[in-house]
Design a protein around this motif. Structure first.
Motif, PDB file in Angstrom:
ATOM      1  N   ALA A  43      -6.121 -13.513 -27.639  1.00  0.00           N
ATOM      2  CA  ALA A  43      -6.216 -12.123 -28.094  1.00  0.00           C
ATOM      3  C   ALA A  43      -6.405 -12.189 -29.604  1.00  0.00           C
ATOM      4  O   ALA A  43      -5.530 -12.672 -30.324  1.00  0.00           O
ATOM      5  N   VAL A  44      -7.556 -11.757 -30.056  1.00  0.00           N
ATOM      6  CA  VAL A  44      -7.917 -11.915 -31.469  1.00  0.00           C
ATOM      7  C   VAL A  44      -8.531 -10.612 -31.973  1.00  0.00           C
ATOM      8  O   VAL A  44      -9.536 -10.146 -31.446  1.00  0.00           O
ATOM      9  N   GLN A  45      -7.936 -10.065 -33.003  1.00  0.00           N
ATOM     10  CA  GLN A  45      -8.385  -8.767 -33.514  1.00  0.00           C
ATOM     11  C   GLN A  45      -9.627  -8.881 -34.392  1.00  0.00           C
ATOM     12  O   GLN A  45     -10.539  -8.095 -34.298  1.00  0.00           O
ATOM     13  N   ASN A  60     -12.242 -13.652 -41.836  1.00  0.00           N
ATOM     14  CA  ASN A  60     -12.050 -13.451 -43.278  1.00  0.00           C
ATOM     15  C   ASN A  60     -12.955 -14.359 -44.117  1.00  0.00           C
ATOM     16  O   ASN A  60     -12.623 -14.695 -45.251  1.00  0.00           O
ATOM     17  N   LEU A  95      -4.460 -14.874 -43.356  1.00  0.00           N
ATOM     18  CA  LEU A  95      -5.186 -15.168 -42.128  1.00  0.00           C
ATOM     19  C   LEU A  95      -5.743 -13.911 -41.476  1.00  0.00           C
ATOM     20  O   LEU A  95      -5.833 -13.805 -40.257  1.00  0.00           O
ATOM     21  N   PHE A 105       1.409 -19.682 -38.169  1.00  0.00           N
ATOM     22  CA  PHE A 105       0.230 -19.659 -37.300  1.00  0.00           C
ATOM     23  C   PHE A 105      -0.488 -20.996 -37.219  1.00  0.00           C
ATOM     24  O   PHE A 105      -1.689 -21.044 -36.960  1.00  0.00           O
ATOM     25  N   ASN A 106       0.239 -22.084 -37.511  1.00  0.00           N
ATOM     26  CA  ASN A 106      -0.377 -23.399 -37.397  1.00  0.00           C
ATOM     27  C   ASN A 106       0.520 -24.332 -36.604  1.00  0.00           C
ATOM     28  O   ASN A 106       1.651 -23.991 -36.281  1.00  0.00           O
ATOM     29  N   GLU A 107      -0.012 -25.501 -36.305  1.00  0.00           N
ATOM     30  CA  GLU A 107       0.726 -26.566 -35.636  1.00  0.00           C
ATOM     31  C   GLU A 107       1.008 -27.659 -36.655  1.00  0.00           C
ATOM     32  O   GLU A 107       0.108 -28.053 -37.407  1.00  0.00           O
ATOM     33  N   ASN A 120      -4.498 -11.863 -35.104  1.00  0.00           N
ATOM     34  CA  ASN A 120      -5.593 -12.830 -34.967  1.00  0.00           C
ATOM     35  C   ASN A 120      -5.169 -14.073 -34.196  1.00  0.00           C
ATOM     36  O   ASN A 120      -5.978 -14.973 -33.970  1.00  0.00           O
ATOM     37  N   PHE A 121      -3.883 -14.097 -33.800  1.00  0.00           N
ATOM     38  CA  PHE A 121      -3.349 -15.264 -33.097  1.00  0.00           C
ATOM     39  C   PHE A 121      -2.578 -14.870 -31.843  1.00  0.00           C
ATOM     40  O   PHE A 121      -1.549 -15.442 -31.521  1.00  0.00           O
ATOM     41  N   GLY A 122      -3.079 -13.832 -31.173  1.00  0.00           N
ATOM     42  CA  GLY A 122      -2.542 -13.506 -29.857  1.00  0.00           C
ATOM     43  C   GLY A 122      -1.198 -12.814 -29.847  1.00  0.00           C
ATOM     44  O   GLY A 122      -0.571 -12.694 -28.795  1.00  0.00           O
TER      45      GLY A 122
END
Lengths: 451, 451
Positions: free
Chosen positions: A199-201, A205, B62, B102-104, B138-140
């Protein structure tokens, strides 16, 4: 689009630390002490560019194999390395491998857009789904996602990425200092993607990059892989051992394009070739033997165990392969499993012989010969319906790439098969592929502006 | 460690497209058409390096703010950009912002190790937890992770990253061509991390980099942020409006270090300063006014609404602020909320005045004056216990950075406050910080090797 002309082949340099042969790092012509030295890779990139090659390419995996005991591993991450190489090259394409299984589309779309801007339109993405449980275990998963589910996720991942690249129109930036309007926000739109996996809005950027999208490359040759390639890829790297196999694969993939409304020209097929070059055939064969003699059997067995999904530890090297599973039971690289199993069966190889055969190219075709013999091979595959170009995998680096550029490329040029100068600036231009039209373009009316 | 000498201040150039003033892109001295041109950033990086600055730094978010209508946004991603700048600079440090939310950790640790190799030991990581729901989307995620949970995740993220950097010992690579042993696998070990947020097997697939870890930077000034900084950070960027506030913050953070067994020297505090430079004070003030006059009120209101967690759309610009929430109810940047609310209250500002005051530095201190006046300010904060150095945020670029390097730096050098030449090669050397010892080193016996 480039002007129509004689059909020319495409050459990608697949770069790998000390070279593609698994014993290359032990050979005196290699420099394994430089695998974390960016100047080493600058030299390789510039050598490929001197040869007017279409692109350089780095494979990638998201785990360190135990095999580091016997091979020069543990070097750079591809996107950072290629960004560094972008500023010291002018024309050559820069293809990075990024996994759709262990990344987020927003990050991936953004980094490729950034690389495409950095390089003036030379970015390419080799889309992989990753094949090992060791990778899954670096990302919080105990088991690896099943093969067809990985491809499902990959399809949605690419869909999201392309929507993000399309979220800025080419002419969205107005830069109107007087009115204080930087961008026309009617031309920068959210994507509002809601699917099975993501799910990505949006929007992205990063502004739309020179190529619109990076060149989309794919390297899986399983059924899932071929179908994925037919739907999305613009270049395919593939391992094919014989001309007949190469022709069958070429025809198979090209035939799948129509169902996605695509023309055969829109996807370039590049079989791998690991050239072992000598000024005489005897010299080339001697070099190949020298590399084989440097192989560490323990390493070869570990590599082969991974490819075959079968633990071969402790089996006699001069004996045959044990019974193998079926391809359907393999959850890693399915097509490579079948290629290796078939190679061993067809030629009746012992484990030791199979390890030697795979040492140069891990299943990709190895060919030892003079520059003329290598050029003949490439010409044959190119003109006989097995290739649009080649994924060149030098057995040892930097020498194997220098030899290819200095001795094989001029022959291909003399035969009219390969460019003598770059005619374009972007990777898509090198491959004769168009830039995708922005998806927003036909949908959005020119918001209140006089035309 | 560098030899002991007089205490010197540290300077970081915080680079941002056309400059830190939100109207900079409209000013004739800026080049907003170049925000996707790597040569523009090469010029900025080389200018900072010409001034012998410790480092350059890019912030990151992001999501694309709707504010792109009125500001030059949508440029490069920091890790790819800094990788590209690594090859065209020699000494200056390269600090990238990467979010832990938002990263691993595997990807992040790997990319920084790669950048550290690419740059010969010049990588720094500004660790942020990200503050907006637009990023989450942007990341679900529909909603943004709560502030303290973000910091919990950040702590574990940094733990995992440091374990990964420590998973290769410095001397793990043997490169024994004769015996065929590339690495001592006793010195390359899995990390087997299993925590609340992450399960990561390791080891990292990049060899230990020149600095061991990138310089660890942190920029949150909330309670959670200060505690996180005291535990992990080696440099802190902070927004402080007055000397008294700067002194209080400095003392507060330094006092927290002891409980983590750290010395005060191990963490450098760098308040932001947005210098607006003129050859006379009048000229500097005129430039500041010129930038204020170029502000787009709609943009300022949107920016302020975000900082205050309050929709200000449609309120009269010449009226006061409405009632505001409490800091505890803010789930974005808590410390910035408090700073801005306090600034408006203390000086009794209207919305228009507040927008003007925040235009230059988004809450960071703006100071307009001659090079001498600016040097005086920096000296005062440095000698009066408010700073170990400064995060320099030029109002407009490239001119504001050129002016700082050409006119302010020489004064600081003449006063003995700043280096006249680089004495080290790595970012840690510039900041006078040691490289961390490998965590494996004391634990692993020298596996069967004669010493």
């Amino acid at each position: 689009m480039p002007a129509a002309g004689p059909r020319r082949l495409h050459l990608n340099a697949f770069l790998m630390n000390a070279g593609h042969h698994d014993a290359a790092w032990r050979h005196p012509r290699t420099q394994p002490e430089r695998v974390t030295d960016v100047r080493y890779f600058q030299h390789l990139a510039r050598t490929a560019e001197r040869g007017k090659l279409d692109s350089i390419f780095f494979a990638d995996g998201l785990a360190l194999w135990g095999k580091v005991k016997h091979n020069a591993l543990g070097g750079f991450e591809p996107l950072t390395l290629l960004s560094a190489l972008a500023t010291v090259t002018e024309r050559i394409g820069l293809i990075a491998t990024v996994s759709t299984t262990f990344n987020e589309p927003f990050h991936t779309a953004r980094k490729f857009a950034s690389l495409d801007h950095l390089s003036g339109g030379r970015a390419g993405w080799n889309i992989v789904t990753s094949g090992t449980v060791d990778e899954a275990r670096n990302f919080g998963q105990d088991e690896h996602l099943e093969h067809s589910l990985r491809y499902e996720r990959a399809r949605e991942f690419v869909e999201v990425a392309t929507k993000l690249w399309d979220s800025w129109e080419d002419d969205a930036v107005l830069l109107d200092r007087v009115r204080g309007v930087y961008a026309d926000t009617g031309k920068v739109q959210p994507i509002d993607h809601r699917g099975e996996h993501f799910a990505v809005q949006g929007p992205l950027n990063v502004q739309r990059s020179p190529q619109g999208y990076p060149l989309l490359v794919q390297a899986g040759s399983s059924e899932d892989g071929k179908e994925f390639a037919a739907q999305y890829a613009e270049a395919v790297f593939t391992a094919q051992q014989t001309l007949a196999d190469g022709q069958a694969f070429y025809k198979d993939v090209k035939n799948r394009l129509a169902r996605y409304g695509r023309s055969e020209d829109g996807l370039k097929i590049l079989p791998g070739i690991c050239p072992v070059i000598g000024s005489t055939e005897a010299e080339a064969r001697a070099l190949e033997q020298e590399l084989t003699d440097l192989q560490v059997p323990e390493y070869g067995l570990a590599q082969l165990s991974g490819m075959l999904g079968t633990d071969l530890t402790g089996l006699p090297l001069d004996g045959p392969l044990p019974a193998l599973p079926e391809e359907r039971d393999i959850n890693g690289n399915k097509s490579r499993f079948t290629l290796v199993a078939e190679l061993a069966r067809r030629d009746g190889l012992t484990l030791r012989e199979l390890i030697a055969r795979l040492g140069g190219g891990r299943g990709h075709r190895v060919f030892a010969g003079t520059p003329e013999q290598i050029a003949d091979q490439l010409e044959e595959w190119f003109t006989q319906g097995a290739a649009d170009g080649f994924n060149v995998m030098p057995a040892h680096l930097p020498g194997g790439l220098e030899d290819f550029v200095d001795h094989v490329v001029p022959l291909l040029q003399a035969r009219g098969l390969f460019r003598t100068e770059y005619t374009g600036h972007t990777l898509r231009e090198h491959y004769g592929l168009p830039c995708p039209a922005g998806r927003l373009a036909p949908l959005v009316a020119p918001a209140g502006q006089p035309s």
